[in-house]
Design a protein around this motif. Structure first.
Motif, PDB file in Angstrom:
ATOM      1  N   LEU A  95       0.727  -1.306  -0.002  1.00 35.19           N
ATOM      2  CA  LEU A  95      -0.066  -0.034   0.055  1.00 35.19           C
ATOM      3  C   LEU A  95       0.907   1.129   0.117  1.00 35.19           C
ATOM      4  N   LEU A  96       2.033   1.363   0.780  1.00 33.83           N
ATOM      5  CA  LEU A  96       2.908   2.196   0.740  1.00 33.83           C
ATOM      6  C   LEU A  96       3.424   2.507  -0.547  1.00 33.83           C
ATOM      7  N   ILE A  97       3.965   1.495  -1.029  1.00 37.26           N
ATOM      8  CA  ILE A  97       4.653   1.622  -2.283  1.00 37.26           C
ATOM      9  C   ILE A  97       3.459   2.226  -3.431  1.00 37.26           C
ATOM     10  N   GLY A  98       2.306   1.557  -3.549  1.00 37.99           N
ATOM     11  CA  GLY A  98       1.298   2.149  -4.350  1.00 37.99           C
ATOM     12  C   GLY A  98       1.017   3.613  -4.282  1.00 37.99           C
ATOM     13  N   LEU A  99       1.049   4.035  -3.006  1.00 36.63           N
ATOM     14  CA  LEU A  99       0.289   5.231  -2.968  1.00 36.63           C
ATOM     15  C   LEU A  99       1.592   6.275  -3.218  1.00 36.63           C
ATOM     16  N   LEU A 100       2.719   6.071  -3.009  1.00 33.77           N
ATOM     17  CA  LEU A 100       3.771   7.137  -3.162  1.00 33.77           C
ATOM     18  C   LEU A 100       4.017   6.891  -4.647  1.00 33.77           C
ATOM     19  N   VAL A 225       0.555  -1.015  -7.376  1.00 37.62           N
ATOM     20  CA  VAL A 225       0.583  -2.302  -6.457  1.00 37.62           C
ATOM     21  C   VAL A 225       0.701  -3.591  -7.502  1.00 37.62           C
ATOM     22  N   MET A 226      -0.003  -3.302  -8.431  1.00 42.36           N
ATOM     23  CA  MET A 226       0.269  -4.591  -9.489  1.00 42.36           C
ATOM     24  C   MET A 226       1.823  -4.688 -10.178  1.00 42.36           C
ATOM     25  N   SER A 227       2.403  -3.703 -10.174  1.00 41.30           N
ATOM     26  CA  SER A 227       3.642  -3.745 -10.953  1.00 41.30           C
ATOM     27  C   SER A 227       4.519  -4.169  -9.724  1.00 41.30           C
ATOM     28  N   GLU A 228       4.383  -3.763  -8.517  1.00 39.47           N
ATOM     29  CA  GLU A 228       5.297  -3.979  -7.499  1.00 39.47           C
ATOM     30  C   GLU A 228       5.091  -5.495  -6.980  1.00 39.47           C
ATOM     31  N   THR A 229       3.882  -6.007  -7.317  1.00 35.87           N
ATOM     32  CA  THR A 229       3.835  -7.469  -6.969  1.00 35.87           C
ATOM     33  C   THR A 229       4.300  -8.273  -8.176  1.00 35.87           C
ATOM     34  N   ALA A 230       4.319  -8.060  -9.361  1.00 35.67           N
ATOM     35  CA  ALA A 230       4.838  -8.662 -10.533  1.00 35.67           C
ATOM     36  C   ALA A 230       6.589  -8.715 -10.352  1.00 35.67           C
ATOM     37  N   VAL A 243       9.059  -7.916   3.452  1.00 35.46           N
ATOM     38  CA  VAL A 243       8.010  -8.509   2.729  1.00 35.46           C
ATOM     39  C   VAL A 243       7.132  -7.705   2.017  1.00 35.46           C
ATOM     40  N   SER A 244       6.572  -8.181   0.970  1.00 35.03           N
ATOM     41  CA  SER A 244       5.555  -7.535   0.305  1.00 35.03           C
ATOM     42  C   SER A 244       4.436  -8.484  -0.038  1.00 35.03           C
ATOM     43  N   LEU A 245       3.284  -8.102  -0.795  1.00 31.49           N
ATOM     44  CA  LEU A 245       2.322  -9.221  -1.160  1.00 31.49           C
ATOM     45  C   LEU A 245       2.953 -10.018  -2.347  1.00 31.49           C
ATOM     46  N   GLY A 246       3.768  -9.312  -3.264  1.00 36.72           N
ATOM     47  CA  GLY A 246       4.508  -9.962  -4.248  1.00 36.72           C
ATOM     48  C   GLY A 246       5.442 -10.958  -3.618  1.00 36.72           C
ATOM     49  N   ALA A 268      -5.665 -13.272  -1.979  1.00 36.16           N
ATOM     50  CA  ALA A 268      -7.132 -12.807  -1.696  1.00 36.16           C
ATOM     51  C   ALA A 268      -6.858 -11.405  -1.544  1.00 36.16           C
ATOM     52  N   LEU A 269      -5.858 -10.871  -0.682  1.00 33.01           N
ATOM     53  CA  LEU A 269      -5.998  -9.399  -0.376  1.00 33.01           C
ATOM     54  C   LEU A 269      -5.525  -8.482  -1.513  1.00 33.01           C
ATOM     55  N   LEU A 270      -4.598  -9.192  -2.430  1.00 30.48           N
ATOM     56  CA  LEU A 270      -4.315  -8.631  -3.354  1.00 30.48           C
ATOM     57  C   LEU A 270      -5.486  -8.261  -4.449  1.00 30.48           C
ATOM     58  N   ILE A 271      -6.269  -9.435  -4.586  1.00 36.13           N
ATOM     59  CA  ILE A 271      -7.485  -9.322  -5.418  1.00 36.13           C
ATOM     60  C   ILE A 271      -8.235  -8.367  -5.217  1.00 36.13           C
ATOM     61  N   VAL A 272      -8.695  -8.343  -3.638  1.00 31.91           N
ATOM     62  CA  VAL A 272      -9.731  -7.516  -3.146  1.00 31.91           C
ATOM     63  C   VAL A 272      -9.177  -5.953  -3.187  1.00 31.91           C
ATOM     64  N   PHE A 273      -7.793  -5.829  -3.173  1.00 31.23           N
ATOM     65  CA  PHE A 273      -7.554  -4.504  -2.871  1.00 31.23           C
ATOM     66  C   PHE A 273      -7.791  -3.761  -4.443  1.00 31.23           C
ATOM     67  N   VAL A 274      -7.201  -4.588  -5.325  1.00 26.76           N
ATOM     68  CA  VAL A 274      -7.331  -3.878  -6.753  1.00 26.76           C
ATOM     69  C   VAL A 274      -8.812  -3.736  -7.224  1.00 26.76           C
TER      70      VAL A 274
END
Length: 313
Positions: A95-100, A225-230, A243-246, A268-274
């Motif tokens: 979340l921090l990475i996505g917001l920033l 967030v999707m880019s960070e996860t990938a 750690v991160s969701l990715g 599941a948290l990643l899918i729900v967030f997106v």
């Protein structure tokens, strides 16, 4: 009594733009639900570590790959780390990475696009050449090459890399909107009054494209967030011991069938967030620009509506 009613109605102030937008947003069906889910996810990410009895880096050697239970709410992973503590830590980092990333890329896109569209000439050509150059570069490959060399900078350097390659399309849209705005009467009046160009951009251009920037920044959070996860999935993002969701999804993919709790919760948290971010983005678009939904609703009606002659016998 009769004379007091018009007077009271005449003194009532009309609702401001913020109030109107908020009412439109809350009248939507899915947008308030998406906003509520996002709020719950933020509470889980930042309040979860406070209520968990385990730290994300703590190892319980007596509970290796243990299922969800009273001691470990979401179970443990292969080395005995608490899955709940790991997941909320990963959610917090993502979340921090996505917001920033969304904040930095939106600010950069608005400044570059507005300056290119307002000044025109060689500044426009130079800035757009730089934008086109970045669009040609394979961003995923460049980040994968550079990020291992910036491990000393931590995840903040990773945020900078994602932000550098995430603003070009928005800058082009802002430029086209600025080209239209600078021909408006209020901008020309400010020029005739001797207002500086940077002040015009700040006071007149950017406020008039703020609706687009807000919607774009909201959707950019989910994209970041999707880019960070990938990238983290392939080992180019957040580095251990953080750690991160990715990283959690990458490390537990092999156990998705045998030990599903290790993989299910971060995925599941990643899918729900997106999904929640997309719902909020759609709601903000409809609230800030209600004509977009009206046009979408009228189009099929006009196509299917019978003519006056066809409806009569």
């Amino acid at each position: 009594m009769e004379n007091s009613v018009p007077g009271a109605a005449g003194t009532a102030r009309p609702a401001g733009r913020t109030t109107v937008v908020l009412r439109r947003f809350l009248r939507g069906r899915s947008a308030p639900a998406g906003a509520a889910v996002l709020l719950l996810l933020f509470l889980l990410a930042f309040a979860g570590p406070l209520v968990s009895p385990w730290d994300y880096s703590h190892i319980d050697y007596t509970a290796l790959r243990s299922g969800p239970g009273a001691a470990h709410w979401w179970g443990t992973n292969r080395i005995g780390q608490d899955v709940f503590a790991q997941t909320v830590r990963g959610l917090q980092k993502s979340l921090l990475i996505g917001l920033l990333v969304a904040l930095f890329s939106t600010v950069l896109a608005s400044l570059v696009g507005a300056c290119a569209g307002y000044f025109g000439g060689w500044p426009d050509r130079l800035l757009m050449f730089f934008v086109d150059l970045l669009l040609v570069f394979p961003s995923f490959l460049i980040i994968a090459i550079i990020s291992p060399r910036l491990r000393n900078g931590g995840w903040v350097a990773f945020v900078g890399l994602l932000a550098v390659f995430g603003w070009m399309i928005t800058a082009r849209v802002v430029r086209s909107m600025t080209l239209s705005l600078k021909e408006r009467e209020f901008v020309k009046a400010a020029v005739y009054m001797g207002v500086g160009p940077l002040r015009i951009i700040w006071r007149h251009v950017l406020p008039n494209i703020a609706s687009f920037l807000i919607i774009d920044a909201t959707i950019a959070v989910g994209g970041a967030v999707m880019s960070e996860t990938a990238l983290s999935y392939f080992g180019f993002g957040v580095q251990a011991p953080d750690v991160s969701l990715g990283t959690l999804i990458a490390s537990t993919t092999g156990a998705a069938v045998t030990y599903p709790w290790m993989f299910f919760f971060p995925a599941a948290l990643l899918i729900v967030f997106v999904l929640a971010v997309n719902l909020v983005g759609d709601g903000l678009r409809d609230a800030l620009d209600p004509t977009s939904r009206r046009a979408a609703r009228r189009a099929p009606r006009r196509a299917s509506a019978p003519t006056a002659e066809g409806g009569r016998r």
